[in-house]
Design an enzyme around this catalytic site. Structure first.
Site, short mmCIF file in Angstrom:
data_model
loop_
_atom_site.label_atom_id
_atom_site.label_comp_id
_atom_site.label_asym_id
_atom_site.label_seq_id
_atom_site.Cartn_x
_atom_site.Cartn_y
_atom_site.Cartn_z
N HIS A 168 0.84 -1.20 0.00
CA HIS A 168 0.00 0.00 0.00
C HIS A 168 0.87 1.24 0.00
O HIS A 168 2.07 1.18 0.28
CB HIS A 168 -0.87 0.04 1.26
CG HIS A 168 -1.97 -0.96 1.28
ND1 HIS A 168 -3.29 -0.64 1.13
CD2 HIS A 168 -1.93 -2.32 1.42
CE1 HIS A 168 -4.03 -1.73 1.18
NE2 HIS A 168 -3.23 -2.77 1.36
N GLU A 231 3.09 -0.13 4.17
CA GLU A 231 2.78 1.24 3.76
C GLU A 231 4.08 1.85 3.26
O GLU A 231 5.02 2.07 4.03
CB GLU A 231 2.22 2.04 4.94
CG GLU A 231 0.91 1.51 5.48
CD GLU A 231 -0.30 1.81 4.59
OE1 GLU A 231 -0.13 2.52 3.57
OE2 GLU A 231 -1.40 1.34 4.91
ZN LIG Z 1 -4.00 1.26 1.19
#
Ligand SMILES: [Zn+2]
Length: 351
Positions: A168, A231
């Site tokens: 992500h 992330e």
């Molecule tokens: Zn995401």
């Protein structure tokens, strides 16, 4: 042999997925690439299985089954581009494949619309939560991605390890630009995962203390995978990503799938464990943090972080850090997570 239509899908899996293209030449949607070294099977929109052909010769046995997903949030483009490039490199024989690999581009419809999701956040619908929103355009996709993961991991050889990396990019800035989220498993985290996170130069790890509805939570819980959500920086449109910022993570992913050695001298990430959350009671919720506050911003004991009618969230530890603050969620949902640092204890207890 691979036809040109297949080659186009493998050479640019992202473009093929955005265009809704699929291999056309045979009913199996399967073939060989990498000069015959890799077998591929297109299983569904955005779902591609890659396996070494000579996987049974002891030393070269694919000891790992690795699921790598991106685009579960459709506008998080950089990891999608990295993953598509990796498929191209494997298909062309530029990156050797030493594991079973399932590549998943999660929310293809949202990717086309350049949006995070259409009706519902796909990464809140796993573990059966999709049944609560059967009309949602994301519900059938959550079901399909759960089934794809289960099918993939069920076929893991007995001694094989199971990995899932869900890639992500974050909406907001972060005190640690790149960080990982480990799903709750009930046990201590895996040393192998921390070694890999160090290799990827991930600065911080957040450990959940309750089951979630994310894709990595599902694969950890239902498939026994060593799983994490990564992330990797801030969201930008396709083609506007500075992929150099992702070089360390990209290199570590490529080492994982090609069986190359990790950098043993890489520093371990700092570790933070969830100790509380701000829960939105009503639309009167007031978060007493800046709208653009960075993830992992610390607050001292006694700080009032949120008020909502009679509800208050007050920092109870010497220091708590806020992650994913979002006052615009629906009432009843989480408007922010609070974590405390647990680096020493966690690293000492890895299994
Ligand atoms: Zn995401």
């Amino acid at each position: 042999m691979t036809s040109s239509a297949d080659s186009a899908v493998l050479a640019d899996f992202l473009a093929a997925t955005l265009a809704g293209r699929r291999p056309v030449h045979d009913d199996a949607n399967a073939g060989a690439c990498a000069n015959g070294a890799v077998r591929w099977q297109w299983q569904d929109e955005g779902v591609l299985l890659l396996e070494p052909v000579h996987g049974d010769a002891d030393k070269d046995a694919p000891a790992r089954s690795v699921l790598i997903s991106a685009g579960v949030h459709g506008d998080e483009t950089a990891p999608i581009e990295l993953l598509s490039q990796m498929v191209a490199d494997i298909a062309a024989g530029r990156l050797p494949l030493a594991c079973r690999l399932l590549v998943v581009l999660g929310n293809a419809a949202a990717m086309r619309a350049a949006t995070r999701y259409e009706d519902d956040d796909l990464n809140r619908l796993f573990g059966g939560r999709h049944a609560r929103v059967p009309q949602s355009r994301e519900a059938p996709r959550a079901i399909a991605l759960e089934q794809a993961a289960q099918r993939f991991f069920e076929a893991t050889p007995a001694a094989g390890t199971r990995w899932h990396l869900d890639l992500h990019t974050a909406i907001r800035a972060s005190a640690f630009e790149q960080f990982a989220l480990l799903p709750y498993t009930g046990g201590a985290p895996a040393r192998a995962m921390f070694d890999w996170l160090a290799d990827a130069r991930i600065a911080a790890v957040l450990i959940h203390t309750e089951k979630g509805a994310t894709y990595s939570s599902f694969t950890a819980d239902a498939c026994g995978a060593t799983a994490c959500t990564l992330e990797l920086g801030k969201v930008r449109p396709f083609g506007q990503n500075d992929l150099a910022r992702f070089a360390h993570a990209d290199a570590a992913i490529r080492r994982l799938v090609s069986g190359a050695h990790a950098d043993a001298d890489a520093p371990m990430p700092r570790v933070f464990t969830v100790i509380g959350q701000i829960t939105k009671q009503s639309d009167a919720l007031q978060l007493h943090v800046a709208a653009d506050v960075a993830n992992f911003t610390p607050f001292a004991r006694g700080t009032v972080l949120a008020e909502d009618g009679a509800y208050r969230y007050v920092v109870a530890h010497d220091e708590e850090r806020i992650v994913f603050p979002n006052p615009s969620v629906k009432p009843g949902l989480r408007a922010g997570l609070l974590v405390v640092e647990t680096t020493g204890a966690t690293l000492a207890a890895l299994v």
